[in-house]
Design a protein around this motif. Structure first.
Motif, PDB file in Angstrom:
ATOM      1  N   GLY A 203       0.887  -1.307  -0.362  1.00  0.00           N
ATOM      2  CA  GLY A 203      -0.128  -0.168  -0.024  1.00  0.00           C
ATOM      3  C   GLY A 203       0.831   1.389  -0.079  1.00  0.00           C
ATOM      4  O   GLY A 203       0.267   2.441   0.025  1.00  0.00           O
ATOM      5  N   TRP A 204       2.026   1.148   0.032  1.00  0.00           N
ATOM      6  CA  TRP A 204       2.977   2.448  -0.058  1.00  0.00           C
ATOM      7  C   TRP A 204       2.517   3.497   0.690  1.00  0.00           C
ATOM      8  O   TRP A 204       2.416   4.703   0.663  1.00  0.00           O
ATOM      9  N   PHE A 205       2.343   2.919   2.185  1.00  0.00           N
ATOM     10  CA  PHE A 205       2.063   3.670   3.504  1.00  0.00           C
ATOM     11  C   PHE A 205       2.624   3.095   4.686  1.00  0.00           C
ATOM     12  O   PHE A 205       2.251   1.845   4.928  1.00  0.00           O
ATOM     13  N   SER A 206       3.510   3.735   5.324  1.00  0.00           N
ATOM     14  CA  SER A 206       4.005   3.195   6.511  1.00  0.00           C
ATOM     15  C   SER A 206       4.355   4.242   7.616  1.00  0.00           C
ATOM     16  O   SER A 206       4.245   5.496   7.119  1.00  0.00           O
ATOM     17  N   GLY A 207       4.619   3.846   8.861  1.00  0.00           N
ATOM     18  CA  GLY A 207       5.095   4.944   9.719  1.00  0.00           C
ATOM     19  C   GLY A 207       5.144   4.490  11.163  1.00  0.00           C
ATOM     20  O   GLY A 207       5.541   3.024  11.202  1.00  0.00           O
ATOM     21  N   ASN A 208       5.148   5.224  12.214  1.00  0.00           N
ATOM     22  CA  ASN A 208       5.208   4.932  13.542  1.00  0.00           C
ATOM     23  C   ASN A 208       4.024   5.296  14.397  1.00  0.00           C
ATOM     24  O   ASN A 208       3.196   6.297  14.016  1.00  0.00           O
ATOM     25  N   GLY A 209       3.787   4.604  15.482  1.00  0.00           N
ATOM     26  CA  GLY A 209       2.668   4.934  16.255  1.00  0.00           C
ATOM     27  C   GLY A 209       2.690   4.559  17.567  1.00  0.00           C
ATOM     28  O   GLY A 209       3.772   4.025  18.062  1.00  0.00           O
ATOM     29  N   ILE A 210       1.842   5.104  18.274  1.00  0.00           N
ATOM     30  CA  ILE A 210       1.605   4.508  19.699  1.00  0.00           C
ATOM     31  C   ILE A 210       0.376   3.453  19.824  1.00  0.00           C
ATOM     32  O   ILE A 210      -0.748   3.625  19.450  1.00  0.00           O
ATOM     33  N   ALA A 211       0.786   2.404  20.673  1.00  0.00           N
ATOM     34  CA  ALA A 211      -0.088   1.393  20.727  1.00  0.00           C
ATOM     35  C   ALA A 211      -0.894   1.417  22.122  1.00  0.00           C
ATOM     36  O   ALA A 211      -0.228   1.507  22.936  1.00  0.00           O
ATOM     37  N   GLU A 212      -2.148   1.072  21.920  1.00  0.00           N
ATOM     38  CA  GLU A 212      -2.924   1.116  23.218  1.00  0.00           C
ATOM     39  C   GLU A 212      -3.908  -0.085  23.257  1.00  0.00           C
ATOM     40  O   GLU A 212      -4.549  -0.090  22.388  1.00  0.00           O
ATOM     41  N   ASN A 213      -3.894  -0.869  24.439  1.00  0.00           N
ATOM     42  CA  ASN A 213      -5.097  -1.705  24.657  1.00  0.00           C
ATOM     43  C   ASN A 213      -6.077  -1.008  25.005  1.00  0.00           C
ATOM     44  O   ASN A 213      -6.178  -0.387  26.278  1.00  0.00           O
ATOM     45  N   LEU A 214      -7.335  -0.981  24.199  1.00  0.00           N
ATOM     46  CA  LEU A 214      -8.694  -0.312  24.666  1.00  0.00           C
ATOM     47  C   LEU A 214      -9.517  -1.510  25.508  1.00  0.00           C
ATOM     48  O   LEU A 214     -10.437  -0.985  25.888  1.00  0.00           O
ATOM     49  N   GLY A 215      -9.040  -2.542  25.865  1.00  0.00           N
ATOM     50  CA  GLY A 215      -9.727  -3.534  26.535  1.00  0.00           C
ATOM     51  C   GLY A 215     -10.632  -4.425  25.886  1.00  0.00           C
ATOM     52  O   GLY A 215     -10.858  -4.505  24.513  1.00  0.00           O
ATOM     53  N   TRP A 216     -11.403  -5.247  26.662  1.00  0.00           N
ATOM     54  CA  TRP A 216     -12.366  -6.159  26.145  1.00  0.00           C
ATOM     55  C   TRP A 216     -13.203  -5.600  25.128  1.00  0.00           C
ATOM     56  O   TRP A 216     -13.993  -4.424  25.202  1.00  0.00           O
ATOM     57  N   VAL A 217     -13.585  -6.265  23.940  1.00  0.00           N
ATOM     58  CA  VAL A 217     -14.285  -5.804  22.824  1.00  0.00           C
ATOM     59  C   VAL A 217     -15.764  -5.569  23.249  1.00  0.00           C
ATOM     60  O   VAL A 217     -16.453  -4.699  22.767  1.00  0.00           O
ATOM     61  N   LEU A 218     -16.149  -6.193  24.193  1.00  0.00           N
ATOM     62  CA  LEU A 218     -17.577  -6.212  24.986  1.00  0.00           C
ATOM     63  C   LEU A 218     -17.657  -5.197  25.862  1.00  0.00           C
ATOM     64  O   LEU A 218     -18.786  -4.727  26.479  1.00  0.00           O
ATOM     65  N   ALA A 219     -16.761  -4.418  26.321  1.00  0.00           N
ATOM     66  CA  ALA A 219     -16.653  -3.349  27.307  1.00  0.00           C
ATOM     67  C   ALA A 219     -17.485  -2.367  26.791  1.00  0.00           C
ATOM     68  O   ALA A 219     -17.524  -1.922  25.532  1.00  0.00           O
ATOM     69  N   PRO A 220     -18.428  -1.621  27.595  1.00  0.00           N
ATOM     70  CA  PRO A 220     -19.482  -0.662  27.160  1.00  0.00           C
ATOM     71  C   PRO A 220     -18.946   0.283  26.318  1.00  0.00           C
ATOM     72  O   PRO A 220     -19.323   0.839  25.329  1.00  0.00           O
ATOM     73  N   GLN A 221     -17.672   0.673  26.694  1.00  0.00           N
ATOM     74  CA  GLN A 221     -16.921   1.930  25.936  1.00  0.00           C
ATOM     75  C   GLN A 221     -16.484   1.548  24.742  1.00  0.00           C
ATOM     76  O   GLN A 221     -16.237   2.378  23.736  1.00  0.00           O
ATOM     77  N   ASN A 222     -16.521   0.396  24.274  1.00  0.00           N
ATOM     78  CA  ASN A 222     -15.995  -0.134  23.059  1.00  0.00           C
ATOM     79  C   ASN A 222     -17.203  -0.450  21.961  1.00  0.00           C
ATOM     80  O   ASN A 222     -17.031  -0.933  21.062  1.00  0.00           O
ATOM     81  N   ALA A 223     -18.412  -0.381  22.667  1.00  0.00           N
ATOM     82  CA  ALA A 223     -19.553  -0.795  21.692  1.00  0.00           C
ATOM     83  C   ALA A 223     -19.683  -0.297  20.353  1.00  0.00           C
ATOM     84  O   ALA A 223     -19.921  -0.754  19.249  1.00  0.00           O
ATOM     85  N   GLN A 224     -19.357   1.050  20.280  1.00  0.00           N
ATOM     86  CA  GLN A 224     -19.488   1.764  18.634  1.00  0.00           C
ATOM     87  C   GLN A 224     -18.380   1.236  17.798  1.00  0.00           C
ATOM     88  O   GLN A 224     -18.509   0.767  16.624  1.00  0.00           O
ATOM     89  N   LEU A 225     -17.405   1.199  18.378  1.00  0.00           N
ATOM     90  CA  LEU A 225     -15.985   0.692  17.654  1.00  0.00           C
ATOM     91  C   LEU A 225     -16.201  -0.730  17.302  1.00  0.00           C
ATOM     92  O   LEU A 225     -16.006  -1.276  16.323  1.00  0.00           O
TER      93      LEU A 225
END
Length: 163
Positions: free
Chosen positions: A81-103
């Protein structure tokens, strides 16, 4: 439109709109090599891109998550895809956690062909990993056009360096 915005438009075309894209994700091992230097690890993961962040469903006890717990800095490359870089990774927690519902809904849709096969949502170790891009390079026309992007300051910069 400035060059940073032009680069964002290309990224959106390649990765956005709910697409399931494979990225190579690089982390640093917890143990150094024989010379005491950091040892890189890379693996391909399915990712969903939105607003400067890649999202991945994964297992909290995986090697990559153990490595990220020790060092949140990661590198990525969009496969073919000719797209690369750096980032900061973060564990957002369990997929079923209420704060993750929309995502979670977006991820289930983007990964619909394999989501249920690969993820056990009942297991609280089934988590969402966010990779927040800090620096990236986007290449167009086989290198004729190059965008070096600082996502922190939202500007184009020399060779992708954050100023």
């Amino acid at each position: 439109m400035n060059r940073f915005e032009e680069g964002l438009k290309i990224i959106e075309e390649r990765c956005g709109n709910g697409k399931d894209k494979v990225i190579a994700l690089s982390t640093i091992a917890m143990e150094p090599n024989e010379e005491g230097k950091p040892r890189p690890y890379v693996r391909e993961v399915d990712a969903f891109y939105e607003d400067g962040v890649f999202y991945v469903t994964t297992w909290a006890k995986s090697t990559k998550m153990q490595q990220i717990a020790q060092n949140q800095e990661v590198a990525f490359a969009l496969c073919n895809g000719w797209f690369s870089g750096n980032g900061i990774a973060e564990n957002l927690g369990w997929v079923l956690a209420p704060q993750n519902a929309q995502l979670r809904t977006k991820l289930r849709e983007a990964f619909s062909e394999w989501y249920d096969f690969a993820n056990n949502e009942k297991d609280e170790n089934c988590i969402i990993l966010a990779i927040r891009i800090i620096r990236a390079t986007v290449i167009k026309d086989h290198g004729a056009v190059r965008y070096n992007m600082d996502f922190v300051n939202k500007v184009e910069t020399d060779e992708g360096r954050i100023k």
